[in-house]
Design a protein around this motif. Structure first.
Motif, PDB file in Angstrom:
ATOM      1  N   ASN A  61       0.753   4.188  -2.820  1.00  0.00           N
ATOM      2  CA  ASN A  61       0.570   5.612  -2.507  1.00  0.00           C
ATOM      3  C   ASN A  61       1.692   6.456  -3.108  1.00  0.00           C
ATOM      4  O   ASN A  61       1.460   7.514  -3.686  1.00  0.00           O
ATOM      5  CB  ASN A  61       0.504   5.824  -0.992  1.00  0.00           C
ATOM      6  CG  ASN A  61      -0.754   5.197  -0.393  1.00  0.00           C
ATOM      7  OD1 ASN A  61      -1.716   4.923  -1.107  1.00  0.00           O
ATOM      8  ND2 ASN A  61      -0.743   4.967   0.905  1.00  0.00           N
ATOM      9  N   SER A 118      -6.653  11.159  -3.394  1.00  0.00           N
ATOM     10  CA  SER A 118      -6.978  10.196  -2.333  1.00  0.00           C
ATOM     11  C   SER A 118      -7.826   9.043  -2.888  1.00  0.00           C
ATOM     12  O   SER A 118      -7.627   7.873  -2.553  1.00  0.00           O
ATOM     13  CB  SER A 118      -7.714  10.947  -1.216  1.00  0.00           C
ATOM     14  OG  SER A 118      -8.257  10.046  -0.323  1.00  0.00           O
ATOM     15  N   VAL A 146       1.320   6.788  -6.896  1.00  0.00           N
ATOM     16  CA  VAL A 146       0.284   7.765  -7.285  1.00  0.00           C
ATOM     17  C   VAL A 146       0.831   9.189  -7.147  1.00  0.00           C
ATOM     18  O   VAL A 146       0.639  10.025  -8.038  1.00  0.00           O
ATOM     19  CB  VAL A 146      -1.005   7.571  -6.449  1.00  0.00           C
ATOM     20  CG1 VAL A 146      -2.018   8.686  -6.748  1.00  0.00           C
ATOM     21  CG2 VAL A 146      -1.639   6.202  -6.750  1.00  0.00           C
ATOM     22  N   ASP A 147       1.553   9.458  -6.054  1.00  0.00           N
ATOM     23  CA  ASP A 147       2.161  10.791  -5.885  1.00  0.00           C
ATOM     24  C   ASP A 147       3.130  11.104  -7.034  1.00  0.00           C
ATOM     25  O   ASP A 147       3.166  12.225  -7.543  1.00  0.00           O
ATOM     26  CB  ASP A 147       2.906  10.887  -4.536  1.00  0.00           C
ATOM     27  CG  ASP A 147       1.936  10.901  -3.355  1.00  0.00           C
ATOM     28  OD1 ASP A 147       0.773  11.328  -3.550  1.00  0.00           O
ATOM     29  OD2 ASP A 147       2.327  10.481  -2.244  1.00  0.00           O
ATOM     30  N   ARG A 172      -5.594   0.618  -4.361  1.00  0.00           N
ATOM     31  CA  ARG A 172      -5.412  -0.413  -3.306  1.00  0.00           C
ATOM     32  C   ARG A 172      -6.475  -1.496  -3.437  1.00  0.00           C
ATOM     33  O   ARG A 172      -6.185  -2.690  -3.328  1.00  0.00           O
ATOM     34  CB  ARG A 172      -5.461   0.227  -1.915  1.00  0.00           C
ATOM     35  CG  ARG A 172      -4.291   1.159  -1.630  1.00  0.00           C
ATOM     36  CD  ARG A 172      -4.185   1.535  -0.165  1.00  0.00           C
ATOM     37  NE  ARG A 172      -5.330   2.262   0.334  1.00  0.00           N
ATOM     38  CZ  ARG A 172      -5.423   3.594   0.421  1.00  0.00           C
ATOM     39  NH1 ARG A 172      -4.413   4.353  -0.003  1.00  0.00           N
ATOM     40  NH2 ARG A 172      -6.495   4.176   0.912  1.00  0.00           N
ATOM     41  N   LYS A 223      -5.680   6.611  -4.873  1.00  0.00           N
ATOM     42  CA  LYS A 223      -4.929   5.713  -3.979  1.00  0.00           C
ATOM     43  C   LYS A 223      -5.836   4.610  -3.449  1.00  0.00           C
ATOM     44  O   LYS A 223      -5.479   3.430  -3.483  1.00  0.00           O
ATOM     45  CB  LYS A 223      -4.317   6.512  -2.823  1.00  0.00           C
ATOM     46  CG  LYS A 223      -3.169   7.409  -3.264  1.00  0.00           C
ATOM     47  CD  LYS A 223      -2.635   8.268  -2.128  1.00  0.00           C
ATOM     48  CE  LYS A 223      -1.479   9.138  -2.630  1.00  0.00           C
ATOM     49  NZ  LYS A 223      -0.985  10.062  -1.606  1.00  0.00           N
ATOM     50  N   TYR A 276       0.835  -1.213   0.000  1.00  0.00           N
ATOM     51  CA  TYR A 276       0.000   0.000   0.000  1.00  0.00           C
ATOM     52  C   TYR A 276       0.865   1.257   0.000  1.00  0.00           C
ATOM     53  O   TYR A 276       0.534   2.258  -0.628  1.00  0.00           O
ATOM     54  CB  TYR A 276      -0.956  -0.012   1.192  1.00  0.00           C
ATOM     55  CG  TYR A 276      -2.128  -0.972   1.027  1.00  0.00           C
ATOM     56  CD1 TYR A 276      -2.258  -1.748  -0.134  1.00  0.00           C
ATOM     57  CD2 TYR A 276      -3.104  -1.112   2.006  1.00  0.00           C
ATOM     58  CE1 TYR A 276      -3.312  -2.629  -0.300  1.00  0.00           C
ATOM     59  CE2 TYR A 276      -4.180  -1.993   1.848  1.00  0.00           C
ATOM     60  CZ  TYR A 276      -4.277  -2.741   0.692  1.00  0.00           C
ATOM     61  OH  TYR A 276      -5.329  -3.607   0.525  1.00  0.00           O
TER      62      TYR A 276
END
Length: 302
Positions: A209, A259, A212-213, A266, A262, A205
């Protein structure tokens, strides 16, 4: 000595490190890579699909990256036919080939083959497309979940085309699509070694994250803006794109969109793992165990 031709299939959830491993294997065994990622086919989608970068593409020959336009339909059946042709070409030069990706249906098509699909009543398809336009995806999802829960559970539920496919088969034939999917495996003229990558969920996870950033930093929002004209195409109705479209449409803030990407990624990773864990032939490893994987492949090649 002539070995029997062998396909090494590398699977696992998104962001686990499949690309790096595939390149390591391709370089070690001096061969080429077939991508089985249903979104990396499309040349217009770069950042949000986490394609191999120029350096990675130069490190080993890849097939089915940037091979199609989002406006072209490229189905699992097409991938089975094209993929087998490509494998045939690779096997003329090499004993081994690598397939890598997280799209279970495409991987299954190349390894096990697809069943012949029944004729569909086109009026039913039109009605379902209209229902999707009028009532949205959730109406299609709940109808499919009721009629063919097995297919609903194992397919990408955010993909309208797949949802409608499951429904149109049931409504046209009265039979569940799940009961038709590759009950019989086709014989393939090559060996298959299956490798799966996985790691502790918290680590996975965290990787998701961070990825994605990185996508946002690389310009995902501008990429999605440039694709507004293609918005209706199915390839863009997927994680990383639909959330940014919502932001551009004023339905959410950028923070909420990021958000949501993400969270949805997941969830997608979880579904991928559920799918791959059903295959008992997969040999599972941690992402950093490339040398161990090479040893296993050598051992199986004998």
């Amino acid at each position: 000595m002539q070995h029997q031709k062998t396909l090494i299939s590398v699977v696992g959830p998104t962001a686990i490190g499949k690309t790096a491993l595939a390149i390591q294997l391709a370089q070690h065994f001096g061969t080429e890579i077939i991508s089985a990622d249903s979104r990396q086919f499309f040349k217009e989608m770069e950042i949000g699909t986490a394609k191999p970068d120029a350096e990675e593409l130069a490190a080993a020959k890849h097939h089915f990256i940037n091979s199609h336009s989002v406006s072209q339909l490229f189905s699992t059946g097409d991938f089975e036919v094209e993929g087998l042709k490509t494998l045939d070409q690779i096997f003329k030069k090499h004993d081994l080939a690598i397939m890598v990706g997280g799209s279970g249906l495409y991987i299954n098509a190349l390894i096990n083959g697809l069943d012949e699909m029944p004729e569909i009543d086109l009026t039913i398809r039109e009605n379902l497309n209209k229902k999707f336009d009028d009532e949205g995806l959730s109406a299609i999802q709940s109808q499919l979940a009721a009629l063919d829960p097995e297919y609903f559970a194992k397919v990408d539920q955010q993909n309208p085309q797949r949802m409608i496919r499951g429904l149109e088969v049931f409504l046209s034939t009265g039979q569940k699509l799940s009961s038709m999917l590759s009950a019989t495996k086709k014989e393939r003229p090559f060996n298959i070694i299956k490798i799966g990558l996985n790691t502790d969920r918290a680590i996975l996870y965290d990787r998701i994250n961070k990825r994605v950033d990185q996508m946002i930093d690389k310009g995902l929002v501008d990429e999605v803006k440039s694709l507004v004209d293609f918005k209706k195409y199915n390839a863009l109705n997927t994680v990383g794109y639909s959330e940014i479209f919502d932001y551009l449409d004023g339905k959410s803030s950028l923070e909420e969109a990021i958000s949501a990407i993400k969270q949805n990624t997941r969830r997608f990773a979880k579904r991928q793992l559920t799918w791959f864990r059903r295959d008992e032939e997969i040999n599972w490893f941690e992402p950093n165990e490339g040398e161990k994987i090479i040893d296993l492949v050598k051992q199986k090649l004998g």
